[in-house]
Design an enzyme around this catalytic site. Structure first.
Site, mmCIF file in Angstrom:
data_model
loop_
_atom_site.group_PDB
_atom_site.id
_atom_site.type_symbol
_atom_site.label_atom_id
_atom_site.label_comp_id
_atom_site.label_asym_id
_atom_site.label_seq_id
_atom_site.Cartn_x
_atom_site.Cartn_y
_atom_site.Cartn_z
ATOM 1 N N HIS A 87 9.839 46.859 51.555
ATOM 2 C CA HIS A 87 10.741 45.703 51.507
ATOM 3 C C HIS A 87 9.990 44.385 51.440
ATOM 4 C CE1 HIS A 87 10.258 45.483 56.017
ATOM 5 N NE2 HIS A 87 10.322 44.196 55.734
ATOM 6 N N ASP A 139 10.792 53.192 53.332
ATOM 7 C CA ASP A 139 10.264 51.826 53.332
ATOM 8 C C ASP A 139 8.749 51.869 53.498
ATOM 9 O OD1 ASP A 139 10.155 49.078 53.324
ATOM 10 O OD2 ASP A 139 10.663 48.872 55.451
ATOM 11 N N SER A 243 6.342 42.903 59.561
ATOM 12 C CA SER A 243 6.678 43.982 58.640
ATOM 13 C C SER A 243 5.448 44.505 57.907
ATOM 14 C CB SER A 243 7.686 43.489 57.598
ATOM 15 O OG SER A 243 8.964 43.408 58.140
#
Length: 750
Positions: A87, A139, A243
């Site tokens: 992402h 992801d 992330s």
């Protein structure tokens, strides 16, 4: 599930120019060993709720830069390969060009370059074909570097688990990154790498937590390939900007990457652990993508003693964390009550919001605050807390930057020199997040706030009811303005209707405490603009949550616990105040309201404790009622009368009480305001005596009563609108209305 309610852990933090780290003097080794070692940092001394990492502790951590600024984290798995989250690179279904990205390796602080730090450009970005959205799994991403990284003490690869690798539930692992330290609170300079210890949660335990409504009233279904780490009580977590970074666990002297930071519902919230992409299930995909790279990633065999680790039972007991704040033995016995004692001043009442911080009005201390530094007599300040044998000393005073000119920001935080130990007798009050929506109709309580005079009588008698934000906004004279949405923004004013106050609210200053499922929240602080005999407006505390979190780094912000918005939840649409509100917003009625709140001007007139009449509020201090309901026939003695505002129809009356007067006749004008047209005649629920002939008497007695100018007949809405039918428009004539006016005075409790 709406995509915007998920919080992928990505934020743009402006860092140094990547050119700063270009190591033109260094060239990558031309001969890397084929038997590449992994997961072994150089020996050294050893996010949200985390702390600064020591240099060289996590040598596989990298920072991914997009156009020169840190966006995501990643981990070095081979000299030419970095593992991260998909992402970070997919926007609106499109993979961003690799040429826009660079990888910063060997960096402990992004503010200054360290020995061994260097930058590599990205040659390619690879994501699984089945990746679409972060909450649907897969992801994971691989970045191929344009040239191999230069390995050394601060740059080393991490070990990857094989598909058969089993990480034991309950294991303490570590997440690292340079993301936010709190929600919407970026890591401050010098942007030192953060580390936080998290506990691996089994699938059943994690799904149990995510099956209960939490932030945004959402539940979530975990999918295969997802991994959870954190604590039911929250407060430690990864956050925006982390992330793609690694979650690593130590086994047999090596560090294996168990997960990739993926997403979360907020940061560090109770019963909402972080969700990671499990690395082990992606072994085959990783091997396929890096095929031919020498040396490539290393997948060591798991130590034998851990290969058959305990598996989580399919039906595990669900341990849900309850709020640690906001528990009181009874209303009025507030274990967070704090008094700030300043030499030469009256005590200032505030509230304990964490083990180390007290929140109080800044106006108590404005005469001591200067731009030169802390108050000179701060050493003499003391804080009195419940159940504490002696007063606490104050280490620091932090006033809100807008406190001196904005009443809604009249806040200051005081840090205690020594943190206190929490107990049942001493605990912090809960604070609301920005999106918290306190439901209209909620029963709240008042607590001392600031330097007001002591209340006469127990504070438990000070009760309030939240009214509609639409009605509140228009009541205070915002003619023709657009009303701020109420559902989830928390920016509108909170309104407390006076119920049983010890004295007029202007005599003391109060904060507003509202309870949700047994937990008390500090919902609002006193607004200076309110008068005495009308509903009180409080400035909402939601908007100050980020400031309180930023200063304290530990205040107890808690998620909303009640989500049954009902019809009030429709208050998210744009609404506009009617134009005629200069007389106390007379005749304003909320359109989408629950039945018990349809008519905010209705009053319960309790006569001699045995029957109830219907009255109507015609001015802030006056209620109009039918004479025959209040006075007994032929009697000249005025009975004992109590008037309750803002609750007509909201509470069932005892069986011994009967409403002996029918509701007044109300009709709506073309401008939207409601007009009192008549009062029920004695003995009838269908015949009404007109009010207009009594205009002179009412005006003479009540100077604030507002009569609409003669601008034509009332406006009748289409059939089925439940308003006055057309045939009632001429409700006038004999008999004359037999009316009396009641002057309201505050009830003083002994």
């Amino acid at each position: 599930m709406s995509q915007h309610l998920l919080l992928p852990l990505v934020i743009l933090v402006i860092g140094p120019d990547p050119g700063t780290f270009q190591d033109s003097a260094f060239s990558p080794s031309q001969e890397e060993p084929e038997d590449l070692d992994c997961g072994r940092p150089e020996p050294s001394a050893r996010i949200m709720g985390g702390s600064d990492a020591q240099p060289g502790t996590w040598p596989w951590q990298v920072s991914l830069h997009h156009w020169g600024g840190h966006v995501c984290g990643g981990s070095l798995i081979a000299p030419s390969w970095v593992l991260s989250a998909a992402h970070c690179f997919v926007s609106n279904g499109t993979l961003e060009p690799a040429s826009e990205w660079s990888v910063l390796l060997g960096v402990h602080s992004q503010d200054e370059p360290q020995d061994g730090a260097h930058v590599r450009e990205v040659a390619a970005i690879l994501v699984p074909d089945n990746y679409t959205r972060v909450e649907l799994g897969s992801d994971v991403a691989l970045l191929r570097l344009a040239s191999p990284a230069r390995l050394g003490p601060t740059v080393r690869p991490v070990c990857l688990p094989r598909a058969s690798h089993r990480f034991t539930h309950g294991t303490s692992c570590w997440a690292t990154g340079a993301g936010d330290v709190l929600e919407a609170d970026p890591l401050p300079r010098p942007w030192v790498l953060q580390e936080v210890e998290l506990r691996l949660l089994g699938e059943a335990a994690c799904q149990c937590l995510y099956s209960r409504p939490g932030p945004f009233n959402l539940t979530f279904q975990l999918l295969p390939g997802m991994l959870c780490a954190g604590y039911p009580e929250g407060r430690k977590d990864t956050c925006q900007g982390d992330s793609g970074g690694p979650l690593v666990c130590e086994e047999g002297g090596r560090w294996f990457q168990a997960g990739i930071t993926s997403f979360g519902f907020g940061c560090g919230r109770r019963n909402r652990p972080g969700v990671f992409t499990a690395v082990a299930p992606h072994e085959a995909w990783i091997r396929t993508q890096v095929m031919g790279s020498v040396p490539g990633p290393v997948f060591p065999t798991q130590p034998l003693e851990l290969q058959s680790g305990p598996r989580e039972p399919m039906e595990e007991n669900c341990t849900v964390a309850l709020p640690e704040c906001g528990k009181a033995p009874r209303p009025g016995a507030w274990p967070w009550e704090a008094q700030v004692m300043v030499p030469g001043s009256k005590p200032c009442h505030g509230a304990l919001v964490s083990e180390s911080w007290v929140l109080a009005p800044a106006s108590c201390f404005l005469d001591r605050i200067s731009s030169d530094g802390p108050p000179r007599d701060l050493n003499a300040w003391r804080v009195l807390l419940p159940s504490r044998p002696r007063a606490e000393r104050v280490a620091r005073l932090v006033p809100h930057e807008n406190a001196s000119w904005d009443d809604a920001s009249d806040l200051a935080l005081l840090q205690l020199r020594v943190p206190v130990n929490l107990s049942a007798a001493l605990r912090p009050v809960c604070l609301p997040y920005l999106e918290h929506y306190f439901l209209p109709g909620s029963r709240c309580r008042l607590a001392r706030w600031g330097r007001g005079e002591p209340a006469s009588g127990p504070s438990a008698l000070l009760e309030a009811e939240l009214l509609s934000g639409w009605w509140c906004h228009c009541l205070y004279g915002h003619q023709g303005e657009t009303v701020p949405p109420q559902g989830g923004g928390g920016g509108g004013p909170l309104l407390g209707e006076r119920r049983e106050a010890g004295r007029c609210w202007n005599d003391s200053r109060w904060s507003l405490l509202c309870r949700e499922e047994g937990t008390w929240f500090l919902a609002g602080i006193r607004d200076f603009s309110s008068g005495c005999l009308r509903p009180r407006a409080f400035s909402p505390l939601q908007t100050h949550g980020p400031w309180i979190s930023h200063v304290t780094r530990g205040a107890y912000l808690e998620d909303q616990l009640v989500w049954d918005w009902g019809l009030e939840g429709g208050e998210t649409e744009i609404q506009t105040c009617p134009p005629h509100t200069e007389h106390g917003a007379c005749g304003l009625r909320q359109k989408a309201a629950q039945m018990e709140h349809l008519w905010p001007w209705l009053a319960e007139v309790h006569v001699a404790g045995d029957h109830v009449c219907t009255g109507i509020l015609v001015a802030p201090g006056w209620v109009l009622a039918a004479t025959h309901c209040v006075l007994r026939l032929g009697s000249t003695t005025v009975p004992y009368i109590e008037v309750y505002l803002g609750r007509a129809g909201a509470n069932p009356l005892p069986q011994s009480h009967q409403v002996t007067s029918a509701p007044p006749l109300l009709c709506q004008t073309e401008g939207g305001s409601w007009v009192l047209m008549g009062m029920a005649i004695r003995g009838s629920r269908e015949l009404f005596a007109a009010i207009s002939p009594e205009e002179a008497w009412i005006s003479q007695t009540v100077g604030e009563a507002h009569f609409l100018p003669p601008s034509g007949p009332p406006y009748w809405s289409p059939e089925g609108s439940n308003l006055c039918p057309l045939g009632m428009a001429g409700a006038s004539g004999p008999p004359r209305a037999a009316l009396l006016l009641l002057l309201l005075t505050p009830l003083i409790q002994g």
